[in-house]
Design an enzyme around this catalytic site. Structure first.
Site, PDB file in Angstrom:
ATOM      1  N   HIS A  16       2.967 -13.626  -0.088  1.00  0.00           N
ATOM      2  CA  HIS A  16       3.659 -12.866   0.944  1.00  0.00           C
ATOM      3  C   HIS A  16       4.153 -11.533   0.395  1.00  0.00           C
ATOM      4  O   HIS A  16       4.754 -11.483  -0.673  1.00  0.00           O
ATOM      5  CB  HIS A  16       4.837 -13.668   1.506  1.00  0.00           C
ATOM      6  CG  HIS A  16       5.628 -12.908   2.508  1.00  0.00           C
ATOM      7  ND1 HIS A  16       6.975 -12.752   2.407  1.00  0.00           N
ATOM      8  CD2 HIS A  16       5.242 -12.230   3.609  1.00  0.00           C
ATOM      9  CE1 HIS A  16       7.404 -12.026   3.420  1.00  0.00           C
ATOM     10  NE2 HIS A  16       6.368 -11.691   4.168  1.00  0.00           N
ATOM     11  N   ASP A  34     -11.555   4.725   1.448  1.00  0.00           N
ATOM     12  CA  ASP A  34     -12.811   5.378   1.807  1.00  0.00           C
ATOM     13  C   ASP A  34     -13.637   5.706   0.563  1.00  0.00           C
ATOM     14  O   ASP A  34     -13.207   5.465  -0.566  1.00  0.00           O
ATOM     15  CB  ASP A  34     -12.544   6.623   2.659  1.00  0.00           C
ATOM     16  CG  ASP A  34     -11.750   7.709   1.943  1.00  0.00           C
ATOM     17  OD1 ASP A  34     -11.887   7.865   0.705  1.00  0.00           O
ATOM     18  OD2 ASP A  34     -11.000   8.432   2.622  1.00  0.00           O
ATOM     19  N   ASP A  93       1.902  -8.847   7.329  1.00  0.00           N
ATOM     20  CA  ASP A  93       3.331  -9.119   7.178  1.00  0.00           C
ATOM     21  C   ASP A  93       4.110  -8.813   8.459  1.00  0.00           C
ATOM     22  O   ASP A  93       3.933  -7.760   9.062  1.00  0.00           O
ATOM     23  CB  ASP A  93       3.885  -8.283   6.021  1.00  0.00           C
ATOM     24  CG  ASP A  93       5.183  -8.815   5.465  1.00  0.00           C
ATOM     25  OD1 ASP A  93       5.827  -9.668   6.109  1.00  0.00           O
ATOM     26  OD2 ASP A  93       5.568  -8.380   4.364  1.00  0.00           O
ATOM     27  N   MET A 149      -2.838   7.026   4.109  1.00  0.00           N
ATOM     28  CA  MET A 149      -2.724   8.278   3.380  1.00  0.00           C
ATOM     29  C   MET A 149      -2.598   9.431   4.380  1.00  0.00           C
ATOM     30  O   MET A 149      -3.449   9.587   5.257  1.00  0.00           O
ATOM     31  CB  MET A 149      -3.944   8.504   2.483  1.00  0.00           C
ATOM     32  CG  MET A 149      -3.812   9.724   1.600  1.00  0.00           C
ATOM     33  SD  MET A 149      -5.322  10.096   0.669  1.00  0.00           S
ATOM     34  CE  MET A 149      -5.390   8.700  -0.443  1.00  0.00           C
ATOM     35  N   TYR A 209      -1.672   7.208  -4.202  1.00  0.00           N
ATOM     36  CA  TYR A 209      -2.362   6.865  -5.450  1.00  0.00           C
ATOM     37  C   TYR A 209      -1.460   6.013  -6.348  1.00  0.00           C
ATOM     38  O   TYR A 209      -1.894   5.021  -6.920  1.00  0.00           O
ATOM     39  CB  TYR A 209      -2.769   8.121  -6.221  1.00  0.00           C
ATOM     40  CG  TYR A 209      -3.898   8.932  -5.642  1.00  0.00           C
ATOM     41  CD1 TYR A 209      -4.623   8.528  -4.526  1.00  0.00           C
ATOM     42  CD2 TYR A 209      -4.245  10.137  -6.219  1.00  0.00           C
ATOM     43  CE1 TYR A 209      -5.656   9.283  -4.019  1.00  0.00           C
ATOM     44  CE2 TYR A 209      -5.286  10.906  -5.721  1.00  0.00           C
ATOM     45  CZ  TYR A 209      -5.985  10.473  -4.615  1.00  0.00           C
ATOM     46  OH  TYR A 209      -7.009  11.230  -4.129  1.00  0.00           O
ATOM     47  N   TYR A 221      -9.406  10.612   4.424  1.00  0.00           N
ATOM     48  CA  TYR A 221      -8.098   9.989   4.648  1.00  0.00           C
ATOM     49  C   TYR A 221      -8.220   8.632   5.334  1.00  0.00           C
ATOM     50  O   TYR A 221      -7.316   8.194   6.037  1.00  0.00           O
ATOM     51  CB  TYR A 221      -7.146  10.929   5.392  1.00  0.00           C
ATOM     52  CG  TYR A 221      -6.916  12.195   4.617  1.00  0.00           C
ATOM     53  CD1 TYR A 221      -6.014  12.229   3.563  1.00  0.00           C
ATOM     54  CD2 TYR A 221      -7.657  13.346   4.890  1.00  0.00           C
ATOM     55  CE1 TYR A 221      -5.830  13.370   2.811  1.00  0.00           C
ATOM     56  CE2 TYR A 221      -7.480  14.496   4.143  1.00  0.00           C
ATOM     57  CZ  TYR A 221      -6.570  14.500   3.103  1.00  0.00           C
ATOM     58  OH  TYR A 221      -6.398  15.627   2.355  1.00  0.00           O
TER      59      TYR A 221
END
Length: 142
Positions: A22, A30, A64, A74, A113, A131
């Site tokens: 969890h 990508d 979640d 991003m 990142y 993105y």
């Protein structure tokens, strides 16, 4: 091969997904993403865009529901105030799979990142749109 499990989920991907607990996160990225720089396990998925992969992932992985934003994407500097096309598609697919609204939040590229250094696995899709990178927090199986 296993019955009832989409072949996109080979052993290299099933193992880290099964090990996740969890709130653990996975990155779905990508083709442009520097996946190996995160120094986490990397699995390449061919023939699927990021939203297409999210559709398949939704059959196995709960998202979640303890946090406000279980999806992080991003930030696209050209769409700083809202998700771009691929991001909207991904969020829509995640919501469809979960059958409920999901919060999503943008994160600047370098911060994204850095967060990827803490994920359980990095899944590289055939997503060519810029993105098209996401973090998804695993929920609990009820």
């Amino acid at each position: 091969m296993l019955k009832g499990i989409d072949p996109v989920f080979g052993p290299e991907l099933l193992a880290p997904l099964a090990r996740m607990g969890h709130a653990d996160q996975l990155a779905i990225v990508d083709l442009n993403y520097p996946a190996y720089s995160a120094r986490q396990p990397v699995v390449r998925i061919h023939g699927h865009s990021a939203p297409e992969f999210m559709t398949k992932l939704g059959t196995l992985l709960p998202v979640d529901d303890f946090v406000e934003h279980p999806i992080t994407y991003m930030r696209d500097p050209d769409h700083a105030d809202a998700p771009n096309e691929v991001q909207r598609e991904f969020i829509d697919e995640a919501q469809r799979a979960e059958g409920r609204p999901l919060g999503a939040v943008a994160l600047d590229r370098l911060a994204f990142y850095k967060r990827c250094t803490e994920v359980s696995v990095v899944v590289v899709t055939d997503e060519f749109r810029p993105y098209g990178c996401f973090l998804v927090a695993k929920g609990v199986v009820r």
